[in-house]
Motif scaffolding. Structure first.
Motif, short mmCIF file in Angstrom:
data_model
loop_
_atom_site.label_atom_id
_atom_site.label_comp_id
_atom_site.label_asym_id
_atom_site.label_seq_id
_atom_site.Cartn_x
_atom_site.Cartn_y
_atom_site.Cartn_z
N ASN A 171 -7.52 1.07 2.84
CA ASN A 171 -6.79 -0.11 2.68
C ASN A 171 -5.85 -0.18 3.88
OD1 ASN A 171 -7.61 -0.52 0.25
ND2 ASN A 171 -6.10 0.08 -1.01
N SER B 12 -8.21 -1.65 6.81
CA SER B 12 -8.51 -2.81 6.31
C SER B 12 -7.46 -3.83 6.80
CB SER B 12 -9.11 -3.29 4.81
OG SER B 12 -7.93 -3.04 3.87
N ARG C 212 -9.00 6.17 -0.34
CA ARG C 212 -8.96 4.74 -0.59
C ARG C 212 -7.84 3.99 -0.06
NH1 ARG C 212 -6.44 2.33 -4.56
NH2 ARG C 212 -5.91 4.22 -5.97
N ILE D 21 0.73 -1.04 -0.05
CA ILE D 21 0.12 0.01 0.03
C ILE D 21 0.95 1.32 0.15
CG2 ILE D 21 -1.78 1.14 1.26
CD1 ILE D 21 -2.55 -1.52 2.58
#
Length: 610
Positions: A58, A61, A54, A32
């Motif tokens: 990520n 998550s 976004r 990421i």
């Protein structure tokens, strides 16, 4: 006089890198991070903001996935101490996700008034999730409205703004108790008509505030009329929906924390709160909730700093409270891409983003395999990254050749010449110690280390003298321009070429090369006797190979060699035997040279006469 300690304690830096589950966090977030660095700087406005949001989701998550896995491990742990340790780690990961989510709402989403409260409600619902298990427990019973926790469930749903679900629960109460059906229906209507800004709604904040004011006044009238006086539970719910602080504080146990209290308080007293007013409500909510009974925890201070929009204080508090640099390094990097840290430089040469990334990457280098991730973090630190990488990469233990090749490839890709030489030299020395001369020679050539190449070449020559043949012929035969690295390596390559010519029966070429190795003084003096001995078969050939002039030069070399031999004192038997052998060789050489000279003179004289 102090008694000695019977133990040795191994001190590790950044022990979290050794956790199997947290390693997944480090590995996943690495990808990421690299994706974030490649986001096009030219993107602006909504497209850039949506990409950054976004990326933030990520990261969250990944935290949540690790937290869930850690929770499962904690449940399955057989050892109570391990279970407590894993549970503690779950709490830390949960706090990290809580803080990150809030920072995402306030600093990255930058939600305006109205929409801000919707985000905060989602934030609370995500992190205060006991209500779901309670709901399943109540609804799974035969008669939900008679369940001991029925009203607790309804209250929590109202506290979280989940009014549709609360209405459904009240309908069950109305069905089970006809006497309270009327008041349940009125409460249900109040819940249904409460104005709130939905994501797809186009109404303005002014319109929402007017509707909310009318709704609030309607709730006030029901309270003054004592409509719910016969049902204390519904009356308590009405007071909560009016934003009554005393009624809210009565539900401390159900709220469980001050930030849940804050969001519920805003929902029912100021649903269109502006971001700039959040800090006032946050501080007062914290004070009211704690009530002077306890002092704020580190997590409370971090959240409070976020509500005050003090990014640097958030990062500082997190750096102190958390056990590793992962969180602050990645959050700071993301906020820096949001252009929120541009003005904050540190006095020791790099900005805050770079400082934290350097610290995190340094921790990764403490691990035997995660160091490879650290390399990429150093790459994206423009000021001190290169220097730090050079220092850290030199400390990596090169346990295996495979690992050494990885390190070498990384250094070569980044033109780190000194490190490449250092690694090659280490590997060359290891190969010499293991008597792998071919490997040692190839590493010393790769390192461009002339001194070490000379040392290895000497070992090759000594090995040849002892065994009478060369090892690693493929390498020596294909040295190419690399043989020019040192005189001794050049000699090794040329001497091997002499043997190849001799094997191919190119005696004249072999003789010229052998002579040139001696006359050019490229051959070490200690090896001259071997070279002269190699000349014997050529001197004894039927045809004359060495000319008269070449023979004189060989004679001169032999005389130089014998005249400079040291005079020894008393010698042991072995030395005497060696000297006898040497004397025999010299005599044989002199005889062969004399015979060859005579033959060469006759041959050259007859050629001139004809």
């Amino acid at each position: 006089m102090v008694p000695s300690c019977p133990f040795i304690y191994i001190i590790h830096k950044d022990v979290d890198v050794y956790s199997q589950i947290l390693r997944k966090l480090f590995n996943e977030s690495h990808g990421i991070f690299l994706g974030l660095q490649r986001i096009d700087e030219e993107l602006t406005g909504k497209s850039r903001k949506s990409q950054l949001v976004r990326v933030s989701k990520n990261y969250r998550s990944v935290i949540r996935a690790c937290m869930e896995e850690m929770h499962q491990v904690a449940i399955a742990a057989k050892d109570p101490a391990s279970g407590r340790q894993f549970s503690s780690q779950v709490s830390i990961l949960s706090a990290m996700e809580l803080i990150w989510n809030l920072c995402e709402i306030l600093f990255i989403e930058v939600a305006p008034a109205g929409h801000l409260l919707l985000h905060l409600l989602d934030w609370v619902r995500l992190h205060v999730c006991e209500v779901d298990s309670l709901s399943a427990d109540v609804l799974g019973s035969e008669n939900p409205s008679n369940h001991d926790s029925f009203w607790n469930l309804v209250t929590i749903l109202v506290l979280q703004g989940r009014l549709d679900e609360a209405r459904q629960m009240l309908s069950k109460e109305a069905d089970a108790s006809p006497a309270s059906a009327g008041v349940c229906r009125i409460m249900g209507d109040l819940m249904r008509t409460m104005p709130i800004l939905s994501p797809g709604n186009t109404q303005t904040l002014t319109e929402l505030e007017l509707k909310w004011q009318h709704w609030h006044e309607e709730c006030e009238r029901y309270l003054q009329d004592s409509t719910f006086a016969t049902n204390p539970h519904l009356e308590s719910l009405l007071k909560i929906m009016l934003g009554d602080e005393a009624a809210l504080l009565e539900q401390k146990e159900l709220l469980s924390n001050w930030y849940h209290f804050l969001v519920t308080r805003l929902l029912y007293s100021n649903p269109t709160v502006k971001p700039t007013d959040l800090h006032y409500y946050a501080q007062s909510s914290l004070d009211l909730f704690l009530g002077g009974e306890s002092s704020p925890e580190p997590l409370d201070n971090i959240l409070l700093a976020a509500f005050e929009f003090d990014i640097h204080q958030v990062i500082k508090e997190c750096s102190i409270a958390l056990s590793n640099w992962w969180f602050v390094a990645h959050l700071t990097d993301l906020l820096d891409h949001c252009k929120l840290l541009q003005s904050h430089n540190l006095y020791f040469g790099s900005n805050m983003r770079e400082f934290l990334l350097l610290e995190y990457a340094s921790g990764l280098f403490a691990h035997p395999s995660l160091w490879q991730l650290g390399v990429d973090y150093f790459d994206y630190c423009p000021k001190l990254g290169r220097v730090s990488l050079e220092l850290h990469i030199e400390r990596i233990p090169l346990n295996t050749e495979q690992k050494a090749l990885k390190v070498l490839r990384i250094c070569e890709q980044r033109q780190m010449t000194e490190q490449v030489r250092s690694i090659c030299k280490i590997l060359a020395m290891k190969a010499v110690r293991n008597n792998r001369l071919g490997s040692a020679l190839s590493w010393s050539i790769r390192a461009k280390d002339a001194a070490f190449a000379t040392l290895v070449s000497d070992r090759f020559l000594r090995d040849y003298c002892e065994r009478g043949c060369f090892s690693d012929l493929d390498l020596i035969d294909n040295l190419g321009p690399a043989m020019m690295l040192s005189d001794r390596l050049t000699f090794l390559g040329k001497y091997r070429e002499f043997h190849r010519m001799y094997g191919e029966k190119r005696f004249a070429d072999a003789a010229s090369l052998l002579l040139s190795l001696m006359t050019s003084r490229i051959a070490p003096r200690s090896f001259w006797m071997t070279l002269l001995t190699d000349a014997l078969p050529l001197l004894e050939q039927k045809q004359v190979i060495f000319s008269a002039e070449q023979t004189y030069e060989l004679m001169q070399c032999l005389e130089d060699l014998t005249s400079r031999r040291p005079v020894r004192g008393e010698s042991d038997i072995q030395q005497l035997q060696d000297e006898d052998i040497e004397t025999t060789k010299v005599e044989m050489l002199r005889l062969a040279l004399a015979r060859n000279l005579a033959r060469a003179i006759i041959r050259e004289g007859s050629l001139e006469g004809s």
